[in-house]
Design an enzyme around this catalytic site. Structure first.
Site: not given
Ligand SMILES: *Cc1c(COP(=O)(O)O)cnc(C)c1O
Length: 433
Positions: A146, A241, A269
């Site tokens: 994702y 990522d 995050k």
């Protein structure tokens, strides 16, 4: 002893009339596990409380950002101090420079850095930049990885070897995803084959170096090294990522853990210390493709927001100031997972645990390995659903989906983890009935 969620239920009903599904991000609605999502009223350390007063050990950690738990005093102090000086200027600030320097100290592959406000923005911008500087269109991504919700990534997971992109959501037009090539995770042969067919149009390969969004799936030995070599051979850029793994697996993320240097890295995050912040960066000559130096456009009104940057800086200071941090996180999580695994084995419940550092997933499967999206999807979702509910009832807050990571933070103490293990044993007993 079912949970009392009366207040949450009433709030959820009211929210559902006004906010689609009652939530501002779909997984929060508990559709795949059923029931009412607890409305959280506060968090402190490793615990959260809902509006009905139920207390939980939190293994969601806001989906990864909270490496130091809720309301850490150093983060709070930094946020308060920054906010008191003004919450947004839309102008350069010294704190952005300090954060960029800290990021580069930790992750030397990020020679230049740009700050954004979310992981989605970071990955979207990194891919645009890769396409812009290479003058090529195709991007390889992996099934089950994702990279946020921008159009180009919302591609249907392919079965079989490779799939030309087709949209995974209404509203995404086929043209937008036509140049997104989907390949199974950990399948280097499939990547080679795809690259051989599209090599001279291949702009980038983007990968979660440790997959976290289909549950935790580590890279097979040689997989990341193979991607590096393949990108070099085809003149494509390798994008890691690291929105989850950055500052989760170590100061230098998965790239340090596995010793593979990407051309571009995306962060989110943890980098925001619990506030909305993302970043992307990499080789200086690639990053200089960005406006105003280069022609690739990218911008943001709240990019480098001083309050978010202050929280991120506070988190990075905690990280850089503690040499034993990641060793402790690794040991704590290893011990926790060993206990969970042991209990499952004792009770004859087939669960496969996969862990890297302080992120892990309990796959409800008898398989001895989960290596990609097809394996993850083959797990027993009904067993997970029942387990999830039983854990919640016993005060353990897990991600409400079988395809997620559970996290341990630096402030999860012995008492927290013992509660998790106790709840786990009781939940498994319930499952066995
Ligand atoms: C969470 C996540 C994103 C998206 O970040 P947002 O801040 O939710 O936009 C991108 N990539 C990975 C690997 C993620 O885990």
């Amino acid at each position: 002893m079912p949970l009392n969620l009366d207040k949450s239920r009433r709030l959820f009903e009211r929210s559902s009339e006004l906010i689609p599904g009652g939530v501002n991000s779909p997984v929060r609605a508990y559709r795949s596990v059923g029931g009412t999502p607890p409305f959280i009223s506060r968090g402190s350390g490793a615990r959260v409380w809902d509006v009905d007063g139920n207390e939980y050990v939190d293994h969601v950690c806001s989906w990864g950002p909270l490496l130091f738990g809720h309301a850490h005093p150093a983060v709070l102090e930094a946020v308060n101090e920054a906010a008191a000086n003004g919450t947004s200027f839309g102008a350069p600030t010294e704190s952005e420079l300090l954060l960029a320097e800290a990021i580069r100290r930790c992750m030397p592959s990020m020679e230049k850095v740009r700050l954004v406000s979310s992981g989605t923005e970071a990955t979207m911008s990194a891919v645009r930049l890769a396409r812009g500087v290479t003058g090529r269109e195709a991007v390889i991504k992996f099934n089950g990885c994702y990279h946020g919700h921008s159009d180009g990534f919302l591609v249907q997971a392919g079965s079989g070897a490779t799939t030309l992109g087709s949209p995974d959501s209404p509203g995404v037009i086929p043209g937008t995803v036509a140049a997104t090539l989907q390949v199974p995770f950990n399948d280097l042969a499939a990547v080679e084959e795809t690259a051989a067919r599209h090599g001279d149009t291949l702009a980038a390969v983007i990968v979660e170096p440790v997959a976290g969004n289909m549950g935790v799936i580590p890279p097979a030995p040689g997989f990341l090294e193979g991607l590096r070599a393949l990108c070099d051979r085809h003149g494509a850029l390798l994008i890691f990522d690291e929105v989850i793994t950055g500052f989760r697996l170590g100061r230098d993320g998965a790239q340090g853990h596995y010793g593979v240097r990407p051309d571009l890295t995306t962060l989110g995050k943890i980098i925001g210390g619990g506030l909305p912040l993302g970043a992307f960066g990499g080789r200086a000559e690639v990053m200089d493709g960005l406006a105003p130096v280069g022609p690739v456009y990218q911008a943001g009104t709240l990019s480098g927001n001083p309050v978010a940057v202050a929280a991120g800086l506070a988190a990075l200071q905690l990280i850089e100031g503690d040499d034993g941090l990641y060793r402790r996180l690794d040991q704590t999580t290893q011990a926790l997972v060993a206990e969970l695994e042991g209990a499952a084995r004792e009770m004859g419940v087939p669960i496969r645990y996969q862990r890297v550092g302080s992120m892990f997933t309990h796959f409800f499967t008898a398989a001895d390995r989960v290596t990609g999206y097809d394996d993850a999807r083959a797990c027993d979702l009904e067993a997970f659903r029942r387990y999830f509910g039983a854990m919640l009832e016993r005060g353990v807050y897990l991600a409400p989906s079988a395809f997620e990571a559970a996290f341990v933070s630096a402030v999860h103490g012995q008492g927290d983890l013992e509660r998790t293990v106790r709840a786990h044993r009781a939940a498994l007993e319930g499952l066995a009935d």
